[in-house]
Design a protein around this motif. Structure first.
Motif, short mmCIF file in Angstrom:
data_model
loop_
_atom_site.label_atom_id
_atom_site.label_comp_id
_atom_site.label_asym_id
_atom_site.label_seq_id
_atom_site.Cartn_x
_atom_site.Cartn_y
_atom_site.Cartn_z
N ALA A 14 6.21 57.04 26.18
CA ALA A 14 7.57 57.25 26.68
C ALA A 14 8.51 56.10 26.34
N ASP A 15 8.11 55.18 25.47
CA ASP A 15 8.98 54.04 25.13
C ASP A 15 9.92 54.34 23.97
N GLY A 16 9.88 55.56 23.43
CA GLY A 16 10.80 55.94 22.37
C GLY A 16 10.28 55.72 20.97
N LYS A 17 9.02 55.32 20.82
CA LYS A 17 8.48 55.06 19.49
C LYS A 17 8.30 56.33 18.66
N GLY A 18 8.00 57.46 19.30
CA GLY A 18 7.75 58.70 18.58
C GLY A 18 8.98 59.57 18.47
N ILE A 19 10.17 58.97 18.41
CA ILE A 19 11.41 59.73 18.36
C ILE A 19 12.07 59.57 17.00
N VAL A 20 12.53 60.70 16.45
CA VAL A 20 13.17 60.71 15.13
C VAL A 20 14.53 61.41 15.27
N PHE A 21 15.55 60.83 14.65
CA PHE A 21 16.89 61.42 14.62
C PHE A 21 17.10 62.03 13.24
N VAL A 22 17.53 63.30 13.19
CA VAL A 22 17.80 63.98 11.92
C VAL A 22 19.26 64.40 11.92
N ARG A 23 19.97 63.99 10.90
CA ARG A 23 21.40 64.27 10.81
C ARG A 23 21.66 65.74 10.52
N TYR A 99 6.26 67.54 16.12
CA TYR A 99 7.46 67.09 16.80
C TYR A 99 8.16 68.28 17.44
N ARG A 100 8.86 68.02 18.54
CA ARG A 100 9.67 69.07 19.15
C ARG A 100 11.07 68.51 19.39
N GLU A 101 12.05 69.40 19.30
CA GLU A 101 13.43 68.97 19.50
C GLU A 101 13.70 68.77 20.98
N ILE A 102 14.22 67.59 21.33
CA ILE A 102 14.44 67.29 22.75
C ILE A 102 15.90 67.05 23.08
N GLY A 103 16.75 67.03 22.08
CA GLY A 103 18.15 66.81 22.40
C GLY A 103 19.02 66.67 21.18
N ILE A 104 20.29 66.40 21.47
CA ILE A 104 21.30 66.22 20.43
C ILE A 104 22.05 64.93 20.76
N ALA A 105 22.37 64.17 19.72
CA ALA A 105 23.14 62.94 19.91
C ALA A 105 24.27 62.91 18.91
N ALA A 106 25.35 62.24 19.26
CA ALA A 106 26.50 62.14 18.37
C ALA A 106 27.01 60.71 18.39
N ASP A 112 25.07 54.22 16.76
CA ASP A 112 25.85 54.69 17.91
C ASP A 112 25.21 55.91 18.56
N ALA A 113 24.71 56.81 17.73
CA ALA A 113 24.06 58.02 18.27
C ALA A 113 22.79 57.65 19.02
N GLU A 114 22.02 56.70 18.48
CA GLU A 114 20.81 56.25 19.17
C GLU A 114 21.15 55.59 20.50
N ARG A 115 22.17 54.73 20.51
CA ARG A 115 22.59 54.08 21.74
C ARG A 115 23.02 55.10 22.79
N ASP A 116 23.79 56.08 22.37
CA ASP A 116 24.26 57.11 23.28
C ASP A 116 23.10 57.93 23.83
N PHE A 117 22.16 58.27 22.97
CA PHE A 117 21.03 59.09 23.42
C PHE A 117 20.16 58.32 24.41
N PHE A 118 19.79 57.08 24.06
CA PHE A 118 18.87 56.32 24.91
C PHE A 118 19.54 55.84 26.21
#
Length: 161
Positions: A14-23, A99-106, A112-118
């Motif tokens: 749950a520390d965010g290591k297994g998270i990937v952002f796809v544009r 992997y499963r989709e867990i959200g959307i970030a902008a 900036d998107a990573e900061r907003d999501f986390f």
């Protein structure tokens, strides 16, 4: 502002290591560097299909007798389709890898998107295990007596004789 889909590897900490952002959107890099872009993003299956399709298209164009200019236009059209579907192919590959989709970030950039999501993320969003159904206190239908309650069926009066 750019939009990203956020994907989490099932079973990741749950520390965010297994998270990937796809544009989201069109990928000019996939158009310009087609096969290299696919290999760089580790889309092995897609790269193999893209290479096979490119070779088949060029051989088909040559067999039909199309000019090199027409074959080049067909290649550019194929690269345009790859640019439009590049990020969707990334998401497909991530889903195949667990992997499963867990959200959307902008954001204006990936950072900036990573900061907003986390900032709003509550940790792993794993689906809760379903609780087993509780047994009913009363039977749903009338109780039927067991066949051996009145003795065995057949020639013997008791079970086991």
């Amino acid at each position: 502002m750019r939009t990203y889909t956020v994907h989490e590897l099932a079973g990741a900490p749950a520390d965010g290591k297994g998270i990937v952002f796809v544009r989201e959107g069109f990928s000019w890099a996939a158009v310009v560097f087609s096969l290299f872009w696919l290999l760089f993003h580790r889309l092995w299956i897609v790269a193999a299909f893209y290479f096979a399709l490119t070779v088949a298209m060029m051989m088909g164009a040559q067999a039909v007798g199309l000019s090199e200019a027409v074959a080049s236009v067909l290649s550019i059209i194929l690269q345009g389709f790859l640019g439009a579907a590049a990020h969707d192919l990334q998401r497909w590959t991530l889903a195949r890898n667990g992997y499963r989709e867990i959200g959307i970030a902008a954001g204006s950039s990936l950072a900036d998107a990573e900061r907003d999501f986390f900032r709003h993320w509550q940790g792993s969003i794993a689906a809760a295990k379903p609780t087993p159904p509780r047994p009913l206190s009363a039977p749903v239908w009338p109780h039927k007596e067991e066949p051996d309650a009145h003795g065995a069926l057949g020639l013997f009066p008791h079970v086991g004789m």
